[in-house]
Design an enzyme around this catalytic site. Structure first.
Site, mmCIF file in Angstrom:
data_model
loop_
_atom_site.group_PDB
_atom_site.id
_atom_site.type_symbol
_atom_site.label_atom_id
_atom_site.label_comp_id
_atom_site.label_asym_id
_atom_site.label_seq_id
_atom_site.Cartn_x
_atom_site.Cartn_y
_atom_site.Cartn_z
ATOM 1 C CE LYS A 1 -3.183 -2.628 2.961
ATOM 2 N NZ LYS A 1 -3.996 -3.233 1.902
ATOM 3 C CD GLU B 1 -5.108 -9.796 0.199
ATOM 4 O OE1 GLU B 1 -5.808 -10.755 0.591
ATOM 5 O OE2 GLU B 1 -3.937 -9.615 0.553
ATOM 6 C CB CYS C 1 -4.513 -13.656 2.514
ATOM 7 S SG CYS C 1 -3.239 -13.019 1.417
ATOM 8 C CD GLU D 1 -2.993 -4.476 -1.505
ATOM 9 O OE1 GLU D 1 -2.692 -5.618 -1.164
ATOM 10 O OE2 GLU D 1 -2.917 -3.501 -0.738
#
Lengths: 491, 480
Positions: A169, A256, A290, A471
């Site tokens: 980010k 996300e 994740c 992203e």
């Protein structure tokens, strides 16, 4: 038993407008491998401090946005070099504290720091393409499309890989000309705060701000009218709350979220090559990432042989404190997650599932002092078991059998999630054709991770309940910009 | 004329509801133009399920097949325009030539989006010694498109055509005060596509809510007001659905002292008063340098005074009524408050058929001069024929005031100096800046991602960038 060294407890403050700012309210960050150890006492940012952080970021927008893209890119590249230099220091550097707060292994965190440096560089590369104005002209008019900073970005980061997930980010936001207010995860805020203070020196004051705290701090940030984008990595329930709060001020959101990523083994797989790689894709970080493999589908024809090899490999894990050199498998990051995993195991057992606990305890005597659990395989659970339908986010892997590709595609797609997925085959064409039938944001073939090329070019994110937006790559970079189109009419 | 019965369109079938709502002509309120089926959760469910069924095979069609059907749909819009332009005038209050131009532009939007899909939808592949990466684009599924009353055909086609070319199916909710022309055209278009690809459900906020929360709807694309957008976003949050919003604006027109007034003023006033000011990127406030202020105000007033206000089907009328009572009352109130501010308020234009004036939502165009930057009429979006003309000495102050606004849709700059315009445009916090006109050129329609920043929207429409809103990415990484 290894000699126990208890490092001093750190005091970690909020970082606002270029300075550390304390708070009356603090929370403890504990070592998940030895809960009695308080790693840090961390300042909670209340609404007023969140407001100061956002105002500081807002004030910094003008000077930072006025700097050329090349100069912004250069600053982000210097940040990448600093992160890489930290990685080179090993656990003597930043990695040490991140290992202690997250419970992840030193090798995992050092890799994470290197990955973060590359994520910064890759986003700079992507920005060079994505931020270039588009100009078209004909006899009647000129059209010029510019990408501008979106404004103040709230980056809300989870505990499981806080550095790399933040840099995904941080880098696109900063190269695009945005400024940042980062909210750290309550169970792993220390490494992020230390690193950001170090990197803040490369940027004008106020470009990077860091606040700590739980849901209230997050809510204050999501509600602040001067925040224009919330980029959040974490769980679906929090995402829903964030989006509802963001709705009042019509903020952009980029999420996300979790996945329940299926790994599909095909019958032509090279088992000896695939199994160690596949196990890393499931059990790396004790399963706490994740896009970890969360459901494994093996063809009936090779199931028994494949399962036996899995058992043999996984049984070699040595579970213990990450700073213990004998350890190859760390603890669960926090007691809440450990309790959830234990309840999943309990439910699976109660429903008649066949559970196989594997691996070895490094230090059985101090086992209960940390959030430890052994890796578990679940043999052929029914498709409606919670362990199959829910995201476990930990070292419990259900291994199902299937008969046909149509069947396994239906099973893999039969979830509300759609983050990653993986396919294991010796046949490129077959792998790609199957990938195209999967409802997921990403499909990896023969390794559950991105290649070097993939990190640069793949938009990272999921579909369905696994996220909004993406992203990395030029497409991810666009999330951090607003478009300003200009249309010159020739008279 | 007898009132038409307008039904929902579900799976290419007309579907009625037990209740109907009267749709009145805003220029002749006792004229009921249509009786519109009032949908609810069950009609929404049937429409979404129909779209979801159709999606299973529509998503497997090729880009070329879909683009070909869309080109046919564009031709159909052109061919059928004449059949609806008068009906549209009776439901929306917009002029017949405006409606005709709208349908022509809508057809081009369909063609542009069909064309943009070709490059956009092809997979991007890269390869090196270690691996192969393919970034592919896939349809999202069922799209909910919620359309406003002010330019329904264009605004619907900005959603329908990109959604369909990317392989999605759609459920359209037209605006309760302008559903007719759009529904008739959509029904004809829908016949070109497999049943269920295009569905239409009528109703108010409860239908919009039912659509947004329906678990089989993947994304909501809405054009309209900010208050409704906030509710939609909250509803969408429960399903973690993407949203795309094109909302209001308070678009400034900045005249520079070197503007070519002969060329600029007619275009600028078209940009302010077309559709009686009822369009999102209308010029909503004009900034004029002191040196030419008196002259510009005089010329604006003279030009605006030429408007003939009346029913759009009455001969000689070139300025229609306000679309609905809510908007009409808001504008009347705003005008009252502006009068009390002590500014120079001039009600202009002439009234055609004054005996029927009270039978519709009529108001004359108003030009307000000698007005402050901070006046309500300057600071809020009016969405109607009240135009403030603000004097300035300091351009920096104007830029600051514009950027302080929470809205940021369009803007326009009027000057002979290209470089000056570019530099000024780059200082404005908006999604679009038009220079020496108020609107997109043909090239702009094709290439400009239409939309706003800040409270004026989320995401963009049209152009390859707008198509991003209608796909999901699937990145495939083969490790060698």
């Amino acid at each position: 038993m290894t000699k126990r060294v208890t490092p001093a407890t750190l005091t970690v403050d909020n970082f606002i407008d270029g300075a550390w700012v304390g708070s009356d309210e603090r929370f403890d960050v504990r070592d998940p491998g030895r809960r009695a150890d308080v790693i840090a006492r961390v300042a909670v940012a209340d609404e007023a401090q969140v407001d100061r952080a956002v105002e500081s970021a807002h004030k910094a927008l003008k000077p930072w946005g006025a700097i050329s893209i090349d100069d912004r890119a250069a600053a982000v590249l210097r940040a990448a070099d600093l992160i890489e230099a930290e990685a080179e220091k090993g656990i003597e550097g930043l990695a040490g504290v991140v290992v202690r707060e997250t419970g992840m292994l030193p090798v995992e965190i050092i890799m994470e720091l290197r990955g973060a440096a590359y994520a910064a560089r890759d986003n700079v590369e992507a920005a060079k393409v994505a931020l270039e104005p588009v100009i078209v002209e004909d006899k009647a008019s000129i059209v010029r499309i510019e990408h501008r900073p979106i404004g103040v970005v709230a980056a809300i980061v989870p505990w499981n890989a806080p550095i790399v997930l933040l840099i995904r980010k941080f880098a696109p936001a900063l190269v695009a000309g945005d400024t940042l207010v980062i909210k750290t995860p309550p169970t792993a805020p220390v490494g992020v705060a230390i690193l950001m203070e170090k990197l803040a020196g490369l940027f004008p004051r106020g470009v990077i701000n860091v606040v700590h705290g739980g849901a209230e701090t997050g809510a204050a940030l999501s509600a602040h009218p001067k925040v224009r984008l919330i980029s959040f990595t974490g769980g679906g329930a929090a995402a829903k709350q964030i989006m509802k709060t963001a709705a009042d001020t019509l903020k952009n959101v980029q999420f996300e979220l979790g996945g329940n990523d299926a790994a599909i083994v095909l019958d032509d797989v090279d088992m000896n090559k695939a199994i160690p790689t596949l196990i890393a894709g499931a059990f790396h970080r004790s399963g706490q990432f994740c896009f970890a493999i969360k459901r494994l589908y093996v063809p009936e024809s090779i199931y028994d042989a494949f399962f036996d090899k899995l058992v043999a490999e996984i049984d070699a894990f040595r579970v213990g404190h990450p700073m213990d050199p004998r350890t190859t498998f760390g603890p669960i990051n926090n007691p809440g997650q450990l309790a959830y995993l234990k309840s999943l195991v309990e439910k699976t057992h109660a429903a008649g599932g066949e559970l196989i606990e594997l691996g070895h305890k490094v230090d059985p005597e101090s086992w209960d002092e940390g959030n430890y659990m052994l890796p578990v395989l679940v043999r052929k659970p029914a498709g409606d078991f919670d362990i199959v339908t829910c995201e476990q986010f930990g070292p419990v892997l259900p291994v199902m059998s299937y008969k046909s590709e149509d069947e396994v595609v239906a099973l893999a797609n039969g979830t509300e999630y759609g983050l990653g997925s993986s396919i294991w085959t010796s046949d490129f064409e077959r792998g790609v054709a199957l990938a195209r039938r999967l409802e997921a944001g990403m499909t990896y073939i023969n390794k559950n991770a991105q290649s070097r090329l993939g990190r640069r070019h793949m938009p990272f994110g999921g579909i369905k309940q696994s996220g909004i937006g993406t992203e990395n790559s030029e497409l991810g970079l666009a999330e951090f910009t607003e478009i300003h189109a200009m249309n010159f009419h020739k008279v | 004329m007898a009132a038409l019965e307008l039904d929902h369109l579900i799976d290419n079938q007309d579907v009625a509801s037990p209740t109907r709502d009267d749709l009145s002509d805003p220029g002749r309120l006792d004229d009921v133009v249509a009786r519109v089926a009032r949908g609810g959760a069950s009609e929404v469910d049937a429409a979404v399920k129909s779209a979801h069924r159709a999606f299973q095979s529509w998503k497997k069609t090729t880009y070329a097949e879909r683009a070909e059907l869309l080109r046919k749909a564009a031709d159909l819009l052109d061919a059928e325009a004449e059949t609806v332009v008068e009906l549209m005038a009776r439901e929306s209050g917009m002029l017949v030539p405006t409606n005709k131009a709208e349908i022509g532009m809508a057809a081009n939007i369909v063609r542009d989006n069909a064309e943009a899909g070709e490059t956009f939808l092809s997979a991007k592949q890269v390869e090196d010694n270690e691996s192969w990466v393919s970034v592919e684009k896939r349809p999202i599924g069922v799209i909910a498109a919620i359309i406003p009353w002010n330019a329904p055909i264009i605004l619907a086609m900005r959603k329908v055509s990109p959604a369909l070319v990317c392989g999605n199916t759609i459920v359209v909710k037209p605006a309760p005060t302008a559903p007719l022309g759009l529904s008739i055209l959509l029904k004809k278009m829908a016949a070109l596509f497999p049943p269920g690809v295009i569905n239409v459900v009528h109703g108010g906020g409860d239908v919009g809510h039912a659509l947004t929360v329906h678990p089989l709807v993947g994304k909501v694309s809405f054009t309209g007001g900010g208050a409704v957008a906030r509710m939609i976003m909250k509803d969408a949050a429960d399903g973690i659905k993407g949203v795309q919003f094109e909302l209001g604006g308070n678009d400034p027109a900045i005249l520079l002292d070197d503007a070519d007034l002969d060329d600029a003023l007619p275009k600028l006033l078209g940009g302010a008063f077309r559709r009686s000011g009822q369009f999102c990127f209308a010029v909503k406030r004009v900034y004029v340098p002191s040196s030419i202020y008196e002259e510009v105000v005089k010329r604006i007033e003279a030009e605006v005074d030429k408007f003939k206000v009346g029913h759009p089907l009455t001969k000689g009328v070139n300025f229609g009524p306000i679309n609905n009572k809510g908007q009409f009352d808001f504008l009347k109130g705003l005008l009252e408050r502006t009068r009390k501010g002590g500014y120079t308020v001039k009600e202009l234009g002439s009234v055609v058929a004054s005996e029927t004036w009270e039978q519709g939502y009529y108001m004359r165009p108003v030009v307000v001069s000698d007005i402050d930057l901070e006046a309500e009429l300057v600071q809020v979006e009016q969405f109607g024929p009240l135009l403030p003309v603000v004097r300035y000495d300091d351009l920096d102050q104007v830029v600051d005031s514009i950027n302080d606004s929470e809205l940021g849709l369009g803007s326009s700059i009027w000057t002979r100096d290209f470089d000056k315009a570019l530099k000024l445009a780059q200082r404005l916090e908006v999604g679009m800046t038009f220079i020496n006109n108020s609107g997109t050129s043909r090239l702009g329609q094709k290439n400009i991602p239409f939309g706003g920043v800040k409270q004026s929207g989320i995401g963009r429409e049209s152009s390859p960038i707008g198509l991003r809103e209608y796909v999901e990415y699937h990145a495939i990484n083969f490790h060698k």
